[in-house]
Motif scaffolding. Structure first.
Motif, PDB file in Angstrom:
ATOM      1  N   ALA A  62       4.122  53.841  20.102  1.00 53.45           N
ATOM      2  CA  ALA A  62       4.376  52.582  19.397  1.00 53.45           C
ATOM      3  C   ALA A  62       5.828  52.152  19.572  1.00 53.45           C
ATOM      4  O   ALA A  62       6.102  50.972  19.824  1.00 53.45           O
ATOM      5  CB  ALA A  62       4.036  52.725  17.914  1.00 53.45           C
ATOM      6  N   GLU A  63       6.732  53.095  19.448  1.00 54.36           N
ATOM      7  CA  GLU A  63       8.155  52.776  19.642  1.00 54.36           C
ATOM      8  C   GLU A  63       8.412  52.269  21.053  1.00 54.36           C
ATOM      9  O   GLU A  63       9.139  51.286  21.244  1.00 54.36           O
ATOM     10  CB  GLU A  63       9.015  54.015  19.389  1.00 54.36           C
ATOM     11  N   LYS A  64       7.820  52.956  22.011  1.00 59.15           N
ATOM     12  CA  LYS A  64       8.036  52.595  23.418  1.00 59.15           C
ATOM     13  C   LYS A  64       7.413  51.228  23.743  1.00 59.15           C
ATOM     14  O   LYS A  64       8.032  50.389  24.384  1.00 59.15           O
ATOM     15  CB  LYS A  64       7.441  53.675  24.317  1.00 59.15           C
ATOM     16  N   LYS A  65       6.180  51.015  23.288  1.00 62.93           N
ATOM     17  CA  LYS A  65       5.444  49.808  23.642  1.00 62.93           C
ATOM     18  C   LYS A  65       5.877  48.582  22.835  1.00 62.93           C
ATOM     19  O   LYS A  65       5.948  47.478  23.370  1.00 62.93           O
ATOM     20  CB  LYS A  65       3.948  50.069  23.443  1.00 62.93           C
ATOM     21  N   TYR A  66       6.152  48.776  21.535  1.00 67.31           N
ATOM     22  CA  TYR A  66       6.423  47.654  20.634  1.00 67.31           C
ATOM     23  C   TYR A  66       7.844  47.648  20.066  1.00 67.31           C
ATOM     24  O   TYR A  66       8.211  46.715  19.355  1.00 67.31           O
ATOM     25  CB  TYR A  66       5.433  47.651  19.468  1.00 67.31           C
ATOM     26  N   GLY A  67       8.598  48.726  20.323  1.00 66.55           N
ATOM     27  CA  GLY A  67       9.922  48.822  19.728  1.00 66.55           C
ATOM     28  C   GLY A  67       9.872  48.952  18.226  1.00 66.55           C
ATOM     29  O   GLY A  67      10.797  48.565  17.521  1.00 66.55           O
ATOM     30  N   SER A  68       8.768  49.486  17.720  1.00 68.50           N
ATOM     31  CA  SER A  68       8.539  49.547  16.279  1.00 68.50           C
ATOM     32  C   SER A  68       7.673  50.754  15.928  1.00 68.50           C
ATOM     33  O   SER A  68       6.814  51.150  16.711  1.00 68.50           O
ATOM     34  CB  SER A  68       7.817  48.278  15.811  1.00 68.50           C
ATOM     35  N   TYR A  73       1.000  49.625  14.499  1.00 61.83           N
ATOM     36  CA  TYR A  73       1.206  50.081  15.879  1.00 61.83           C
ATOM     37  C   TYR A  73       0.912  51.571  16.018  1.00 61.83           C
ATOM     38  O   TYR A  73       0.358  52.006  17.024  1.00 61.83           O
ATOM     39  CB  TYR A  73       2.625  49.763  16.340  1.00 61.83           C
ATOM     40  N   GLN A  74       1.270  52.341  15.001  1.00 60.89           N
ATOM     41  CA  GLN A  74       0.922  53.770  15.004  1.00 60.89           C
ATOM     42  C   GLN A  74      -0.590  53.935  15.083  1.00 60.89           C
ATOM     43  O   GLN A  74      -1.090  54.793  15.821  1.00 60.89           O
ATOM     44  CB  GLN A  74       1.424  54.448  13.732  1.00 60.89           C
TER      45      GLN A  74
END
Length: 163
Positions: A62-68, A73-74
């Protein structure tokens, strides 16, 4: 099911991120405890514990794909990862399906369809409340609106001292 290999896989997946690894371990322990206190049948307890170990497995994606790291997203990114890990461990399709559902809904507080789901929400909250330093008002609100198990409510009261 022995959870040792699954725990090792989760730790390897989150390698270098001690905060997230410790979060998952704490949620697993609280989920396991609440499930036992509530007297869950063994098969439901197993699904709960597996889902607790893997509940945040999608956070790096989620961090990589959405920056969040937002919950939605998780949920989106975690299901496929959980499924992959469990498939590699030879876990049966029925368990994989339910665990994937729980991972994909662990930040969704409506439509709770089983004790495994309910307890996962409560265990995750018990840990998040500490990690996020939630106020007594926030603790009471979540207790009143989300907690349903006697055991989860008791632990919330004992840990945080809220009436």
């Amino acid at each position: 099911m022995d959870k040792t290999e699954l725990l090792n896989r989760m730790i390897a997946w989150d390698q270098g991120d001690p905060r997230r690894i410790q979060h998952a371990l704490k949620v697993y322990q609280f989920a396991s405890l609440i499930g036992r206190m509530e007297g869950l049948p063994g098969d439901v307890q197993d699904v709960l514990e597996i889902a607790a170990i893997l509940h945040d497995i999608g956070i790096h994606a989620a961090e990589k794909k959405y920056g969040s790291t937002a919950g939605k997203y998780q949920e989106q990114e975690g299901g496929p990862v959980a499924e992959q890990i469990l498939h590699e461990l030879g876990i049966g399709a029925g368990i994989i399906e339910r665990v994937r559902f729980l991972v994909e809904h662990h930040h969704t507080y409506t439509g709770v369809d089983g004790m495994d789901y309910q307890i996962l929400l409560e265990a995750d909250f018990l840990v998040n409340a500490y990690e996020d330093e939630l106020s007594p008002a926030a603790l009471r609100s979540f207790r009143d609106n989300v907690f349903r198990t006697e055991s989860g409510r008791k632990l919330l009261q004992q840990i945080y001292g809220i009436a």
